[in-house]
Write an enzyme that holds these catalytic residues in place. Structure first.
Site, PDB file in Angstrom:
ATOM      1  N   ASP A  73      31.919  39.876  45.855  1.00 20.78           N
ATOM      2  CA  ASP A  73      31.718  40.177  44.315  1.00 20.78           C
ATOM      3  C   ASP A  73      32.508  39.768  43.836  1.00 20.78           C
ATOM      4  OD1 ASP A  73      29.060  39.653  42.905  1.00 20.78           O
ATOM      5  OD2 ASP A  73      29.685  41.517  41.821  1.00 20.78           O
ATOM      6  N   GLU A 125      30.278  33.586  46.710  1.00 24.50           N
ATOM      7  CA  GLU A 125      29.374  33.086  45.959  1.00 24.50           C
ATOM      8  C   GLU A 125      30.356  31.733  45.929  1.00 24.50           C
ATOM      9  OE1 GLU A 125      27.247  36.279  43.060  1.00 24.50           O
ATOM     10  OE2 GLU A 125      29.097  36.407  42.712  1.00 24.50           O
ATOM     11  N   ASP A 150      27.585  45.909  41.796  1.00 30.11           N
ATOM     12  CA  ASP A 150      28.683  44.531  43.103  1.00 30.11           C
ATOM     13  C   ASP A 150      28.613  44.574  44.178  1.00 30.11           C
ATOM     14  OD1 ASP A 150      29.433  43.631  39.783  1.00 30.11           O
ATOM     15  OD2 ASP A 150      31.310  44.864  39.671  1.00 30.11           O
TER      16      ASP A 150
END
Length: 201
Positions: free
Chosen positions: A11, A95, A175
């Site tokens: 993350d 991501e 997170d």
């Protein structure tokens, strides 16, 4: 490189550079932020110099040197962070961020300073060279989904740092919870992509 049997989710952020699905935190060094005062002084000095003068040329070179130093520090940090991840894990999930688009918003300076695009590019290159896999996953709702029960709701994200699932009551660092969701999207079968179970600490 020899297989490690490990996979990890990342993350990425601006407060912390990254938090992994196994709980490792790598702080954001903020190279540009820490140099802003010196840079502003140099830029003000440049603006006062007469155009075409030797002093202006020297002041301009001084500003350029500050920018080059920041860029080199950031690049060195990215190289070391990427190498560490590639050495430890067979599969690395992150991501799939629209970094260019995000760099035009309110957090533009912070996003440019952290340099996600450069880091992810280096990570992919090093992984390919080592025979590792890097997977970008859909970032939608990774911060709102409970990594334990899968319940997705905006209210789960209590604050920037705190995640509490309103369905099952699971509490976690927000997170870290997102990093687990990112890993789950990249390897939903619980395998590292070569048919071997991955290790999650």
């Amino acid at each position: 490189m020899p297989e490690t049997g490990s996979a990890v989710g990342l993350d990425l952020g601006t407060t912390h550079f990254l938090i992994t699905s196994n709980g490792e935190v790598k702080d954001n060094p903020r190279f540009l932020q820490s140099t802003l005062k010196k840079l502003r002084v140099a830029q003000r000095s440049l603006s006062r110099k007469k155009r075409g003068s030797k002093r202006r040329r020297k002041a301009k070179q001084h500003v350029a040197r500050i920018h080059r130093k920041v860029a080199r520090q950031r690049l060195d940090f990215h190289h070391k962070a990427a190498r560490s991840l590639v050495n430890q894990h067979d599969l690395i999930a992150h991501e799939d961020l629209n970094v260019k688009g995000m760099g035009q918003g309110n957090l533009a300076r912070s996003i440019h300073d952290v340099g996600w695009g450069q880091f992810l590019n280096l990570l992919s290159l090093k992984a390919a060279d080592a025979g590792r896999r890097v997977i970008g996953v859909d970032p939608r709702f990774t911060s709102q989904r409970c990594s334990k029960c899968g319940h997705t709701e905006k209210a789960n994200r209590r604050s920037q740092a705190v995640f509490v699932c309103v369905s099952c009551g699971h509490e976690a660092n927000a997170d870290h919870n997102a990093a687990l969701n990112i890993l789950g999207r990249a390897a939903p079968s619980g395998h590292n992509g070569r048919g071997q179970p991955y290790a999650v600490v």
